[in-house]
Design an enzyme around this catalytic site. Sequence first.
Site, PDB file in Angstrom:
ATOM      1  N   SER A 141      35.674  52.616  48.524  1.00  0.00           N
ATOM      2  CA  SER A 141      35.465  53.119  47.172  1.00  0.00           C
ATOM      3  C   SER A 141      36.824  53.258  46.518  1.00  0.00           C
ATOM      4  CB  SER A 141      34.764  54.469  47.235  1.00  0.00           C
ATOM      5  OG  SER A 141      35.111  55.249  46.114  1.00  0.00           O
TER       6      SER A 141
ATOM      7  N   LYS B 146      34.835  56.439  52.009  1.00  0.00           N
ATOM      8  CA  LYS B 146      33.661  55.578  51.878  1.00  0.00           C
ATOM      9  C   LYS B 146      33.794  54.234  52.598  1.00  0.00           C
ATOM     10  CE  LYS B 146      30.254  55.952  49.801  1.00  0.00           C
ATOM     11  NZ  LYS B 146      29.850  56.073  48.417  1.00  0.00           N
TER      12      LYS B 146
ATOM     13  N   HIS C 142       5.726  54.366  58.021  1.00  0.00           N
ATOM     14  CA  HIS C 142       5.923  55.295  56.889  1.00  0.00           C
ATOM     15  C   HIS C 142       7.335  55.890  56.890  1.00  0.00           C
ATOM     16  CE1 HIS C 142       1.493  55.205  56.517  1.00  0.00           C
ATOM     17  NE2 HIS C 142       1.539  55.222  57.832  1.00  0.00           N
TER      18      HIS C 142
ATOM     19  N   GLU D 112      23.651  45.319  50.256  1.00  0.00           N
ATOM     20  CA  GLU D 112      23.066  45.766  48.986  1.00  0.00           C
ATOM     21  C   GLU D 112      22.866  44.591  48.035  1.00  0.00           C
ATOM     22  OE1 GLU D 112      25.216  49.366  47.387  1.00  0.00           O
ATOM     23  OE2 GLU D 112      26.271  49.049  49.261  1.00  0.00           O
TER      24      GLU D 112
END
Length: 459
Positions: free
Chosen positions: A279, A285, A158, A292
């Site tokens: 970024s 970043k 979970h 992804e």
Amino acid sequence: MPKAWEGRFTGKPDVRAEAFTSSLAFDRRLAVQDVTGSIAHARMLARSGVIGRQEGELIVAGLERIREELADGTFPFRREAEDIHLNIEKRLVELIGPVGGKLHTARSRNDQVALDLHLYLRETTDEVREAIRRLQRALFRRAAEELESGTILPGYTHLQQAQPVLLAHHLLAYFWMLDRDWERFRQVDDSCDRSPLGAAALAGTSFPVDPVWTAGELGFSRLYENSVDAVSDRDFACEFLFGCALLGAHLSRLAEELVIWSTREFGFIRFADAYATGSSIMPQKKNPDTAELVRGKTGRLYGNLLGLLTVLKGLPLAYGSDLQEDKEKVFDSADTVLACLDVAEGICSTLEFRRERMREMVDETSLVTDLADHLASKGVPFREAHAMVGKLVRWCEEEGRRLSSLTTAELGEFSIHLDQEAVALLDPAAVVARRRSPGGTAPGRVAEELTRARKCLMV
Ligand code: ARG
């Protein structure tokens, strides 16, 4: 001169209709398979006496020329010739003259295209299986290193800390997932191992063909039992797309986990610079966008499967042009899984595991199953032990106390069997080492697991 396949037609096709029905833009990827299939067919025609021996030789030589043209990029693709099959046939006639027109004896584009797709998928499943193995090898290597260093991290259910596990064990969970994919693509290959050649348009042919011979030539071990089924079946393509979709789900789970692990909040891993990007606005970043995209591309794998299933639904026997829609989905899924496997291998081979951080993040409350087990071993029914330890954890939470700071008296409030000795059992490494059940996370078990994994990689 009218084109051979114009048949009863006179006049020019509408340009829109021509553009709409043309599949050359994508089925050119079947060019090599088409030539291979045609060579086997031409040889069979000559062997069976359907065409002359010399005619057969001429045709085969012409097709070999075409194979070379395809290899060196000089083959003249012509969009007006609709698809790859007609392109190759047209070129053959151009190269060797009207005898080239004999190649299509006892054959239809319906069994031809089915054959090409079978051949393509047999090669592609091999490639996918090899790429799966490369990723498995990367995971295996990382798991072996992490077993060596005894790296422990929180295990989750979970997405809440559950019980600590060895990082090697966690990584091998993906290894076995991929092993099932590898096996699944073997089954896909088996489904592709059926030659449709000889079915012609749908009913078979009046010529004395020898489809068993062509099947053998092309590496198939069996034929379709039924010519109608042979030209209309795309189950094998659906199975391939399903294999890709499920493999995609697995890669996406891995990718998602790595994305989560790379956050500041988790901080379990660092992506290699080579597999991350920055970024354009935020200088700090470092984005895990390779992972992804692996996650995101799973969408098309599912879409392709559902797309083909939908094409097949309600399609009357035997062949319908709807079936032309199979190819882009198959090519796209093949390209996508191969790219995802490749980049996943790169990510896994180069990322850095932050061992200290993983260990630090093991919360002591994730160790208390062993306290309940300890009580159970003293004869307390497990349900009661579970409740006692639950109360203890809750009390610590409310009082802001660590388990290891409790006095014997405080512990005794919860059970006479609880003392500091029992609490001392709660060392993450010891908790891990106690999970010796088969397939469990104890180092000895994981070492056995690695041995079995190594064996798989040797096949
Ligand atoms: N381009 C077609 C396909 O991809 C080849 C078979 C066409 N057969 C036909 N009768 N129109 O499925």
